[in-house]
Scaffold this active site. Structure first.
Site, PDB file in Angstrom:
ATOM      1  N   ASP A 193      -7.376  -4.385   9.778  1.00 24.35           N
ATOM      2  CA  ASP A 193      -6.655  -3.116   9.622  1.00 24.35           C
ATOM      3  C   ASP A 193      -7.444  -1.983  10.267  1.00 24.35           C
ATOM      4  O   ASP A 193      -8.349  -1.423   9.654  1.00 24.35           O
ATOM      5  CB  ASP A 193      -6.411  -2.822   8.127  1.00 24.35           C
ATOM      6  CG  ASP A 193      -5.604  -1.546   7.930  1.00 24.35           C
ATOM      7  OD1 ASP A 193      -5.034  -1.047   8.919  1.00 24.35           O
ATOM      8  OD2 ASP A 193      -5.553  -1.053   6.786  1.00 24.35           O
ATOM      9  N   GLU A 199      -2.934  -3.020  -2.647  1.00 23.55           N
ATOM     10  CA  GLU A 199      -4.110  -2.441  -1.971  1.00 23.55           C
ATOM     11  C   GLU A 199      -4.467  -1.073  -2.546  1.00 23.55           C
ATOM     12  O   GLU A 199      -3.666  -0.142  -2.514  1.00 23.55           O
ATOM     13  CB  GLU A 199      -3.813  -2.301  -0.467  1.00 23.55           C
ATOM     14  CG  GLU A 199      -4.953  -1.683   0.330  1.00 23.55           C
ATOM     15  CD  GLU A 199      -4.635  -1.545   1.816  1.00 23.55           C
ATOM     16  OE1 GLU A 199      -3.493  -1.819   2.223  1.00 23.55           O
ATOM     17  OE2 GLU A 199      -5.551  -1.154   2.570  1.00 23.55           O
ATOM     18  N   LYS A 252      -6.898   2.484  -2.871  1.00 24.11           N
ATOM     19  CA  LYS A 252      -7.512   3.427  -1.940  1.00 24.11           C
ATOM     20  C   LYS A 252      -8.240   4.502  -2.729  1.00 24.11           C
ATOM     21  O   LYS A 252      -7.900   4.776  -3.889  1.00 24.11           O
ATOM     22  CB  LYS A 252      -6.432   4.037  -1.043  1.00 24.11           C
ATOM     23  CG  LYS A 252      -6.987   4.833   0.111  1.00 24.11           C
ATOM     24  CD  LYS A 252      -5.949   4.999   1.210  1.00 24.11           C
ATOM     25  CE  LYS A 252      -6.443   5.967   2.275  1.00 24.11           C
ATOM     26  NZ  LYS A 252      -5.640   5.962   3.474  1.00 24.11           N
ATOM     27  N   ASP A 303     -12.430   6.915   5.802  1.00 22.06           N
ATOM     28  CA  ASP A 303     -11.536   5.790   6.084  1.00 22.06           C
ATOM     29  C   ASP A 303     -10.927   5.949   7.481  1.00 22.06           C
ATOM     30  O   ASP A 303      -9.732   6.125   7.633  1.00 22.06           O
ATOM     31  CB  ASP A 303     -10.433   5.799   5.004  1.00 22.06           C
ATOM     32  CG  ASP A 303      -9.425   4.686   5.188  1.00 22.06           C
ATOM     33  OD1 ASP A 303      -9.811   3.619   5.678  1.00 22.06           O
ATOM     34  OD2 ASP A 303      -8.244   4.895   4.845  1.00 22.06           O
ATOM     35  N   ASP A 309      -9.708  -3.198   1.130  1.00 24.23           N
ATOM     36  CA  ASP A 309      -9.821  -2.623   2.472  1.00 24.23           C
ATOM     37  C   ASP A 309     -11.222  -2.029   2.597  1.00 24.23           C
ATOM     38  O   ASP A 309     -11.650  -1.239   1.741  1.00 24.23           O
ATOM     39  CB  ASP A 309      -8.741  -1.541   2.660  1.00 24.23           C
ATOM     40  CG  ASP A 309      -8.752  -0.933   4.057  1.00 24.23           C
ATOM     41  OD1 ASP A 309      -9.826  -0.501   4.505  1.00 24.23           O
ATOM     42  OD2 ASP A 309      -7.683  -0.867   4.702  1.00 24.23           O
ATOM     43  N   TRP A 322       0.856  -1.189   0.000  1.00 24.88           N
ATOM     44  CA  TRP A 322       0.000   0.000   0.000  1.00 24.88           C
ATOM     45  C   TRP A 322       0.889   1.236   0.000  1.00 24.88           C
ATOM     46  O   TRP A 322       1.835   1.323   0.781  1.00 24.88           O
ATOM     47  CB  TRP A 322      -0.930   0.047   1.218  1.00 24.88           C
ATOM     48  CG  TRP A 322      -1.650   1.373   1.211  1.00 24.88           C
ATOM     49  CD1 TRP A 322      -2.680   1.726   0.392  1.00 24.88           C
ATOM     50  CD2 TRP A 322      -1.342   2.522   2.007  1.00 24.88           C
ATOM     51  NE1 TRP A 322      -3.024   3.036   0.625  1.00 24.88           N
ATOM     52  CE2 TRP A 322      -2.226   3.556   1.594  1.00 24.88           C
ATOM     53  CE3 TRP A 322      -0.400   2.791   2.998  1.00 24.88           C
ATOM     54  CZ2 TRP A 322      -2.192   4.825   2.168  1.00 24.88           C
ATOM     55  CZ3 TRP A 322      -0.362   4.059   3.575  1.00 24.88           C
ATOM     56  CH2 TRP A 322      -1.265   5.063   3.160  1.00 24.88           C
ATOM     57  N   ASP A 336     -10.753   3.896  10.105  1.00 31.31           N
ATOM     58  CA  ASP A 336     -10.115   2.757  10.773  1.00 31.31           C
ATOM     59  C   ASP A 336     -10.583   2.561  12.207  1.00 31.31           C
ATOM     60  O   ASP A 336      -9.759   2.369  13.115  1.00 31.31           O
ATOM     61  CB  ASP A 336      -8.587   2.883  10.693  1.00 31.31           C
ATOM     62  CG  ASP A 336      -8.071   2.701   9.276  1.00 31.31           C
ATOM     63  OD1 ASP A 336      -8.213   1.594   8.737  1.00 31.31           O
ATOM     64  OD2 ASP A 336      -7.548   3.673   8.697  1.00 31.31           O
TER      65      ASP A 336
HETATM   66  C1  RNT Z   1      -3.899   2.771   4.647  1.00 35.20           C
HETATM   67  C2  RNT Z   1      -4.032   1.323   4.342  1.00 35.20           C
HETATM   68  C3  RNT Z   1      -2.926   0.442   4.876  1.00 35.20           C
HETATM   69  C4  RNT Z   1      -2.496   0.767   6.300  1.00 35.20           C
HETATM   70  C5  RNT Z   1      -1.510  -0.201   6.889  1.00 35.20           C
HETATM   71  C6  RNT Z   1      -0.907   0.303   8.159  1.00 35.20           C
HETATM   72  O1  RNT Z   1      -4.995   3.487   4.289  1.00 35.20           O
HETATM   73  O2  RNT Z   1      -5.265   0.848   4.773  1.00 35.20           O
HETATM   74  O3  RNT Z   1      -3.301  -0.889   4.772  1.00 35.20           O
HETATM   75  O4  RNT Z   1      -3.595   0.901   7.144  1.00 35.20           O
HETATM   76  O5  RNT Z   1      -0.566  -0.540   5.973  1.00 35.20           O
HETATM   77 ZN    ZN Z   2      -5.572  -1.280   4.658  1.00 37.56          ZN
END
Ligand code: RNT
Ligand code: ZN
Length: 422
Positions: A330, A230, A232, A298, A263, A189, A300
């Site tokens: 995550d 990954e 985004k 996003d 994600d 990522w 988290d």
């Molecule tokens: C960031 C991504 C990524 C991170 C990790 C720490 O937006 O989701 O996966 O959260 O690599």
């Molecule tokens: Zn992630």
């Protein structure tokens, strides 16, 4: 404290109730115990890592909010905290480590210079704990990522630095995979993107594809390493353009036979990854999930047992994808006890899988095939109040982990004895 005999009695009643639906709870429990969830190291220290002592997140790319006391600031502390969390989670799981968590013996090592030797102590530790390991290159919190670009940077020297980091990380993961006996998923990522409207969306994407191709130019046996990419949607400071978008990485993963990482927080707010699983697995062999919880963005947040988590688990189980979907978590919440955050998220992921395994899927599919959507809806609604909690408690009991809220007592105790002294 729930009494064992009550847990067992409740389980026997639940078992009967599920049997009436044609569901075998014993089988579900057995299957569940075989599903590893990859627990992310970075909830333990707010994504700080151990490159420097007292490391904090620097630079853009990732945001963590909260200042709950007691965060791990050394490798030993983090391992102790992970041990504590793992003792509260049923099943055998994996550890997901970021490159910035290296064990450099107190001497700074640049990211393009890291090697398996800097992770040997983690590998040994994981082996002792019977955990497999997954891995992530760290493309943030670094002076060479300060202007928001890494693998797609316009400066060839900076790109080279990050390409070398990626190559080093695959070698490290190869060692993990070899020593621990299961492939290490290496997830790429990068934060690359622009705050404001770009004039050239094309060139950074071409550079990113080239950089990734250079990183992956060496073939590493899939027995040891599985590469994932990954996507985004946007980031703070990269609101207008993200180089590694969903379409970019979907195309990349399909054309290069890589894993795609979905994600849960990286899509438009009304998009859900549960609906993407069957789509992408029509064209890809395997995928990685970053199970997270976006709240308005996003953010988290800690994973809770919400509709989307249940839908993700249901899709994995209904599609018979347990061997093709790597489940990773995550999230990072620094406003509550971090061990509790891990435990809540891990237990919820596993609980969601159990609920999915307790579903009479064949019956639902049959109603659907007969266009009996009334029965389908009625069954789905009735399933919501089936006694899965009794099966869950029993699974925890049999796995020698605390039942119900009893785990919190242990976390509070650990907090009083250890975290509060930090
Ligand atoms: C960031 C991504 C990524 C991170 C990790 C720490 O937006 O989701 O996966 O959260 O690599
Ligand atoms: Zn992630």
């Amino acid at each position: 404290m729930a009494e064992n005999k009550h847990i067992e009695r409740a389980y026997e009643l639940a078992k009967q109730k599920y049997a009436d639906l044609g569901v075998d709870t014993e089988k579900a429990i057995e299957n569940l115990s075989k599903v590893p969830v990859s627990m992310h190291c970075w909830q333990g220290d707010d994504v700080g890592g151990f490159e420097k002592t007292g490391a904090e997140l620097e630079g853009g790319g990732i945001q963590v909010t909260g200042n709950y006391p007691g965060k791990a600031t050394t490798i030993d502390q983090l391992r102790g905290d992970i041990d504590m969390a793992v003792s509260l989670i049923p099943g055998t799981h994996r550890l997901n480590l970021h490159a910035s968590y290296l064990d450099n013996g107190g001497k700074f090592v640049e990211r393009d210079q890291i090697g398996p030797e800097h992770f040997q102590s983690w590998i040994d530790w994981a082996k002792q704990n019977k955990m497999g390991m997954d891995f992530n290159p760290t493309y943030f919190s670094h002076p060479k990522a300060d202007d928001g670009f890494t693998l797609s940077h316009q400066d060839a020297g900076i790109r080279k630095f990050w390409i070398d980091h990626g190559i080093a990380c695959r070698k490290i993961a190869e060692k993990m995979g070899k020593e621990l006996g299961s492939p290490s998923v290496v997830n790429f990522w990068i934060p690359d993107g622009y705050k404001d409207i770009p004039a050239d969306r094309k060139t950074p994407r071409q550079r990113l594809a080239e950089s990734l191709d250079s990183i992956f130019s060496e073939t590493i046996d899939q027995k040891y390493v599985l590469d994932a990419v990954e996507s985004k949607l946007f980031g703070i400071g990269a609101e207008s353009y993200t180089v590694g978008s969903s379409e970019f990485y979907l195309g990349y993963a399909v054309s290069r036979k890589k894993l795609l990482c979905l994600d849960a927080g990286h899509f438009h707010p009304t998009e859900v990854i549960s609906d993407k699983i069957t789509s992408v697995l029509t064209f890809l062999d395997e995928i990685l999930l970053h199970v997270s919880r976006p709240v308005r963005w996003d953010s988290d947040h800690v994973v809770i047992l919400d509709d989307e988590l249940r839908a993700i688990a249901a899709e994995i189980v209904r599609g018979d994808y347990l061997n093709r979907v790597h489940i990773g978590l995550d999230f990072f919440d620094a406003s509550i006890n971090r061990i509790a955050a891990w435990t809540i998220g891990m237990r919820n992921m596993i609980k969601a899988l159990l609920i999915a395994m307790l579903e009479p899927t064949a019956k639902l599919k049959q109603a659907e095939a007969e266009s009996d959507f009334t029965t389908r809806l009625v069954m789905l609604e009735e399933l919501k109040t089936m006694p899965f909690a009794a099966v869950w408690d029993y699974y925890c009991l049999k796995s020698d982990v605390p039942v119900s809220v009893d785990w919190l007592t242990k976390v509070k105790d650990y907090e009083a004895k250890i975290l509060s002294k930090r």
